[in-house]
Design a protein around this motif. Structure first.
Motif, PDB file in Angstrom:
ATOM      1  N   GLU A  95      31.496  16.516  48.058  1.00  0.00           N
ATOM      2  CA  GLU A  95      30.903  17.684  47.400  1.00  0.00           C
ATOM      3  C   GLU A  95      31.596  17.993  46.077  1.00  0.00           C
ATOM      4  O   GLU A  95      30.943  18.306  45.075  1.00  0.00           O
ATOM      5  CB  GLU A  95      30.971  18.891  48.323  1.00  0.00           C
ATOM      6  N   LEU A  96      32.925  17.893  46.058  1.00  0.00           N
ATOM      7  CA  LEU A  96      33.670  18.122  44.819  1.00  0.00           C
ATOM      8  C   LEU A  96      33.299  17.070  43.787  1.00  0.00           C
ATOM      9  O   LEU A  96      33.122  17.386  42.606  1.00  0.00           O
ATOM     10  CB  LEU A  96      35.176  18.092  45.098  1.00  0.00           C
ATOM     11  N   ARG A  97      33.146  15.830  44.225  1.00  0.00           N
ATOM     12  CA  ARG A  97      32.801  14.739  43.312  1.00  0.00           C
ATOM     13  C   ARG A  97      31.454  14.987  42.626  1.00  0.00           C
ATOM     14  O   ARG A  97      31.286  14.694  41.452  1.00  0.00           O
ATOM     15  CB  ARG A  97      32.767  13.424  44.111  1.00  0.00           C
ATOM     16  N   THR A 102      31.117  12.644  35.094  1.00  0.00           N
ATOM     17  CA  THR A 102      31.702  11.326  34.794  1.00  0.00           C
ATOM     18  C   THR A 102      30.614  10.433  34.217  1.00  0.00           C
ATOM     19  O   THR A 102      29.427  10.694  34.368  1.00  0.00           O
ATOM     20  CB  THR A 102      32.262  10.643  36.065  1.00  0.00           C
ATOM     21  N   LEU A 103      31.030   9.388  33.542  1.00  0.00           N
ATOM     22  CA  LEU A 103      30.106   8.381  33.028  1.00  0.00           C
ATOM     23  C   LEU A 103      30.494   7.044  33.618  1.00  0.00           C
ATOM     24  O   LEU A 103      31.641   6.619  33.431  1.00  0.00           O
ATOM     25  CB  LEU A 103      30.148   8.312  31.501  1.00  0.00           C
ATOM     26  N   PRO A 104      29.689   6.369  34.282  1.00  0.00           N
ATOM     27  CA  PRO A 104      28.356   6.759  34.763  1.00  0.00           C
ATOM     28  C   PRO A 104      28.469   7.819  35.866  1.00  0.00           C
ATOM     29  O   PRO A 104      29.494   7.926  36.534  1.00  0.00           O
ATOM     30  CB  PRO A 104      27.782   5.450  35.317  1.00  0.00           C
ATOM     31  N   PRO A 105      27.401   8.580  36.078  1.00  0.00           N
ATOM     32  CA  PRO A 105      27.444   9.692  37.031  1.00  0.00           C
ATOM     33  C   PRO A 105      27.700   9.270  38.484  1.00  0.00           C
ATOM     34  O   PRO A 105      28.239  10.039  39.259  1.00  0.00           O
ATOM     35  CB  PRO A 105      26.060  10.329  36.921  1.00  0.00           C
ATOM     36  N   ASP A 106      27.325   8.049  38.839  1.00  0.00           N
ATOM     37  CA  ASP A 106      27.515   7.596  40.212  1.00  0.00           C
ATOM     38  C   ASP A 106      28.772   6.749  40.391  1.00  0.00           C
ATOM     39  O   ASP A 106      28.911   6.035  41.373  1.00  0.00           O
ATOM     40  CB  ASP A 106      26.285   6.816  40.684  1.00  0.00           C
TER      41      ASP A 106
END
Length: 131
Positions: A95-97, A102-106
């Motif tokens: 959940e915090l993540r 960030t790039l890339p988002p995943d």
């Protein structure tokens, strides 16, 4: 789990889950009142319960606790509680993540990277609010 004012004497720590107090009866040959089914007579069960209590009374509280924790039933329950705790811990990190940019988002981040990034992001947001 027992409170500090409860005693652990009535727990039979010397028997594992697969080896209960009742398993001694068939080997001892005391099926007196059980009709030959292989069950213990009530008097034999009472004798064994008293023997276990007498055996445990001379042990220190720490030794009784150590024996109780050595049973398969206790270990299984502890492992289950630990598994639930770790799953909750991992869900909180997930959940915090999701809240961190960030790039890339995943991108897959380790737990320490998530914490460090969260610290930096909180500092950045504080800076934006101050300006």
């Amino acid at each position: 789990m027992l409170n500090s004012d409860q005693t652990e004497i009535d727990l039979p720590p010397t028997h594992s889950e697969s080896e209960s107090v009742f398993s001694d009866c068939g080997r001892a040959g005391s099926v007196e009142d059980a009709g030959g089914v292989g069950l213990c007579a009530p008097s034999r069960m009472a004798e064994q319960g008293e023997a276990v209590k007498k055996e445990l009374q001379h042990l220190s509280r720490e030794e009784r606790r150590r024996r109780r924790r050595a049973t398969a039933k206790y270990r299984t329950a502890h492992a289950t509680r630990e598994r639930i705790r770790v799953e909750a811990f991992n869900m909180a990190f997930a959940e915090l993540r999701k809240l961190l940019p960030t790039l890339p988002p995943d991108k897959k981040l380790s737990k320490i990277e998530i914490l460090r990034l969260a610290i930096c992001y909180i500092s950045y947001l504080n800076h934006v609010l101050d300006v």
